[in-house]
Design a protein around this motif. Structure first.
Motif, PDB file in Angstrom:
ATOM      1  N   HIS A 282      -5.975   6.107  -5.506  1.00 42.17           N
ATOM      2  CA  HIS A 282      -4.936   6.806  -6.280  1.00 42.17           C
ATOM      3  C   HIS A 282      -5.562   7.928  -7.111  1.00 42.17           C
ATOM      4  O   HIS A 282      -5.000   9.025  -7.198  1.00 42.17           O
ATOM      5  CB  HIS A 282      -4.180   5.839  -7.186  1.00 42.17           C
ATOM      6  CG  HIS A 282      -3.201   4.968  -6.465  1.00 42.17           C
ATOM      7  ND1 HIS A 282      -2.075   5.456  -5.837  1.00 42.17           N
ATOM      8  CD2 HIS A 282      -3.171   3.632  -6.286  1.00 42.17           C
ATOM      9  CE1 HIS A 282      -1.405   4.461  -5.303  1.00 42.17           C
ATOM     10  NE2 HIS A 282      -2.056   3.332  -5.547  1.00 42.17           N
TER      11      HIS A 282
ATOM     12  N   VAL B 267      -1.335  -4.296  -1.099  1.00 42.77           N
ATOM     13  CA  VAL B 267      -1.819  -3.106  -0.392  1.00 42.77           C
ATOM     14  C   VAL B 267      -3.325  -3.201  -0.186  1.00 42.77           C
ATOM     15  O   VAL B 267      -3.829  -2.927   0.907  1.00 42.77           O
ATOM     16  CB  VAL B 267      -1.434  -1.819  -1.146  1.00 42.77           C
ATOM     17  CG1 VAL B 267      -2.162  -0.603  -0.588  1.00 42.77           C
ATOM     18  CG2 VAL B 267       0.078  -1.607  -1.092  1.00 42.77           C
ATOM     19  N   ALA B 268      -4.050  -3.609  -1.223  1.00 37.05           N
ATOM     20  CA  ALA B 268      -5.502  -3.749  -1.104  1.00 37.05           C
ATOM     21  C   ALA B 268      -5.862  -4.734   0.003  1.00 37.05           C
ATOM     22  O   ALA B 268      -6.748  -4.457   0.826  1.00 37.05           O
ATOM     23  CB  ALA B 268      -6.099  -4.196  -2.438  1.00 37.05           C
TER      24      ALA B 268
ATOM     25  N   VAL C 195      -8.152   0.400  -4.513  1.00 37.64           N
ATOM     26  CA  VAL C 195      -6.854   1.081  -4.391  1.00 37.64           C
ATOM     27  C   VAL C 195      -6.661   2.031  -5.573  1.00 37.64           C
ATOM     28  O   VAL C 195      -6.182   3.155  -5.407  1.00 37.64           O
ATOM     29  CB  VAL C 195      -5.699   0.066  -4.274  1.00 37.64           C
ATOM     30  CG1 VAL C 195      -4.341   0.747  -4.372  1.00 37.64           C
ATOM     31  CG2 VAL C 195      -5.804  -0.702  -2.958  1.00 37.64           C
ATOM     32  N   GLN C 196      -7.064   1.600  -6.767  1.00 46.82           N
ATOM     33  CA  GLN C 196      -6.995   2.493  -7.926  1.00 46.82           C
ATOM     34  C   GLN C 196      -7.826   3.748  -7.669  1.00 46.82           C
ATOM     35  O   GLN C 196      -7.403   4.859  -7.994  1.00 46.82           O
ATOM     36  CB  GLN C 196      -7.507   1.795  -9.181  1.00 46.82           C
ATOM     37  CG  GLN C 196      -6.610   0.713  -9.712  1.00 46.82           C
ATOM     38  CD  GLN C 196      -7.234   0.053 -10.932  1.00 46.82           C
ATOM     39  OE1 GLN C 196      -7.923   0.687 -11.723  1.00 46.82           O
ATOM     40  NE2 GLN C 196      -6.983  -1.241 -11.084  1.00 46.82           N
TER      41      GLN C 196
ATOM     42  N   TYR D 258       2.556   2.685   1.013  1.00 46.86           N
ATOM     43  CA  TYR D 258       3.520   2.893  -0.067  1.00 46.86           C
ATOM     44  C   TYR D 258       4.795   3.594   0.397  1.00 46.86           C
ATOM     45  O   TYR D 258       5.702   3.817  -0.419  1.00 46.86           O
ATOM     46  CB  TYR D 258       2.872   3.689  -1.203  1.00 46.86           C
ATOM     47  CG  TYR D 258       1.839   2.891  -1.962  1.00 46.86           C
ATOM     48  CD1 TYR D 258       2.215   2.035  -2.984  1.00 46.86           C
ATOM     49  CD2 TYR D 258       0.489   2.976  -1.634  1.00 46.86           C
ATOM     50  CE1 TYR D 258       1.287   1.289  -3.676  1.00 46.86           C
ATOM     51  CE2 TYR D 258      -0.462   2.232  -2.327  1.00 46.86           C
ATOM     52  CZ  TYR D 258      -0.057   1.393  -3.341  1.00 46.86           C
ATOM     53  OH  TYR D 258      -0.985   0.645  -4.025  1.00 46.86           O
TER      54      TYR D 258
ATOM     55  N   ASN E  52      -0.092  -3.508  -5.625  1.00 48.00           N
ATOM     56  CA  ASN E  52      -1.413  -2.944  -5.342  1.00 48.00           C
ATOM     57  C   ASN E  52      -2.349  -3.992  -4.748  1.00 48.00           C
ATOM     58  O   ASN E  52      -3.180  -3.680  -3.901  1.00 48.00           O
ATOM     59  CB  ASN E  52      -2.015  -2.320  -6.599  1.00 48.00           C
ATOM     60  CG  ASN E  52      -1.342  -1.022  -6.974  1.00 48.00           C
ATOM     61  OD1 ASN E  52      -0.642  -0.409  -6.167  1.00 48.00           O
ATOM     62  ND2 ASN E  52      -1.518  -0.615  -8.208  1.00 48.00           N
ATOM     63  N   ASN E  53      -2.194  -5.251  -5.172  1.00 49.34           N
ATOM     64  CA  ASN E  53      -2.995  -6.334  -4.612  1.00 49.34           C
ATOM     65  C   ASN E  53      -2.669  -6.536  -3.135  1.00 49.34           C
ATOM     66  O   ASN E  53      -3.567  -6.695  -2.302  1.00 49.34           O
ATOM     67  CB  ASN E  53      -2.760  -7.616  -5.408  1.00 49.34           C
ATOM     68  CG  ASN E  53      -3.602  -8.751  -4.904  1.00 49.34           C
ATOM     69  OD1 ASN E  53      -3.169  -9.506  -4.033  1.00 49.34           O
ATOM     70  ND2 ASN E  53      -4.793  -8.880  -5.448  1.00 49.34           N
TER      71      ASN E  53
ATOM     72  N   VAL F 104       3.859  -3.885 -10.102  1.00 46.20           N
ATOM     73  CA  VAL F 104       2.993  -2.827  -9.574  1.00 46.20           C
ATOM     74  C   VAL F 104       1.605  -3.390  -9.301  1.00 46.20           C
ATOM     75  O   VAL F 104       1.000  -3.107  -8.251  1.00 46.20           O
ATOM     76  CB  VAL F 104       2.942  -1.610 -10.526  1.00 46.20           C
ATOM     77  CG1 VAL F 104       1.839  -0.636 -10.121  1.00 46.20           C
ATOM     78  CG2 VAL F 104       4.289  -0.899 -10.567  1.00 46.20           C
TER      79      VAL F 104
ATOM     80  N   VAL G  72      -3.002   4.810   3.083  1.00 45.27           N
ATOM     81  CA  VAL G  72      -2.425   4.585   1.760  1.00 45.27           C
ATOM     82  C   VAL G  72      -0.980   5.084   1.731  1.00 45.27           C
ATOM     83  O   VAL G  72      -0.090   4.397   1.213  1.00 45.27           O
ATOM     84  CB  VAL G  72      -3.272   5.258   0.660  1.00 45.27           C
ATOM     85  CG1 VAL G  72      -2.559   5.249  -0.672  1.00 45.27           C
ATOM     86  CG2 VAL G  72      -4.626   4.563   0.534  1.00 45.27           C
TER      87      VAL G  72
ATOM     88  N   ASP H 151      -8.384  -4.412  -5.356  1.00 40.99           N
ATOM     89  CA  ASP H 151      -7.403  -3.715  -6.203  1.00 40.99           C
ATOM     90  C   ASP H 151      -8.017  -2.460  -6.836  1.00 40.99           C
ATOM     91  O   ASP H 151      -7.373  -1.416  -6.909  1.00 40.99           O
ATOM     92  CB  ASP H 151      -6.912  -4.629  -7.332  1.00 40.99           C
ATOM     93  CG  ASP H 151      -6.139  -5.831  -6.840  1.00 40.99           C
ATOM     94  OD1 ASP H 151      -6.232  -6.161  -5.649  1.00 40.99           O
ATOM     95  OD2 ASP H 151      -5.443  -6.446  -7.661  1.00 40.99           O
TER      96      ASP H 151
END
Length: 166
Positions: free
Chosen positions: A49, A34-35, A45-46, A114, A31-32, A27, A110, A42
């Protein structure tokens, strides 16, 4: 006192020592990636979320959720504004405050990042009946609660200068 069931103990060990850590690492890696694709970090991205889960909030609350100082959170918000993922809006309840909310562009980017994982996860769950899915939800909520408690415990065991308390 009842004797521990060796099969159950082996399953719990496999889950806690192997399955969960392996998944958590993946995960983080996802996320890395996606970032990188969104042109953010990262932690950014958090933040996205957090906003997706909790809705618009203040910079200070965002900072707490992603474990940043207010200065670092301000720079994070600047990056996300520049990437058209969030915007600053006046707080309707207090004109002196600002809220951070995701933009439609940010939500779409985003979601698209995903989407394939969400589809795969839905496929992974096809073999699970409703009761097993409910059990998974219960476990994930309990695990999140335990993880939050551990974060609080570890933070309280650290002095403000970063050294551990005895």
């Amino acid at each position: 006192m009842a004797k521990p069931d060796p099969r159950r103990e082996a399953l719990i060990a496999e889950l806690t020592r192997d399955a969960i850590p392996a998944w958590a690492i993946l995960v983080v890696q996802l996320n890395n990636v996606v970032a990188d694709r969104l042109g953010v970090t990262d932690t950014d991205v958090q933040c996205l979320h957090v906003l997706g889960r909790h809705g618009p909030t203040t910079p200070g609350v965002l900072a707490e959720h992603v474990n940043l100082t207010t200065g670092s959170a301000s720079r994070m918000i600047d990056r996300l504004v520049a990437a058209d993922c969030v915007r600053r809006v006046p707080d309707p309840d207090d004109r002196r405050r600002v809220l951070i909310e995701p933009t439609q562009e940010g939500i779409e980017r985003v979601s698209a990042a995903y989407a394939d994982l969400v589809a795969r996860t839905r496929d992974d769950l096809d073999g699970f009946d409703d009761e097993r899915i409910g059990d998974l939800i219960d476990f994930m909520r309990a695990a999140a609660h335990s993880t939050e408690a551990e974060i609080r415990r570890l933070r309280s065991a650290t002095d403000s200068d970063g050294s551990e308390r005895s």
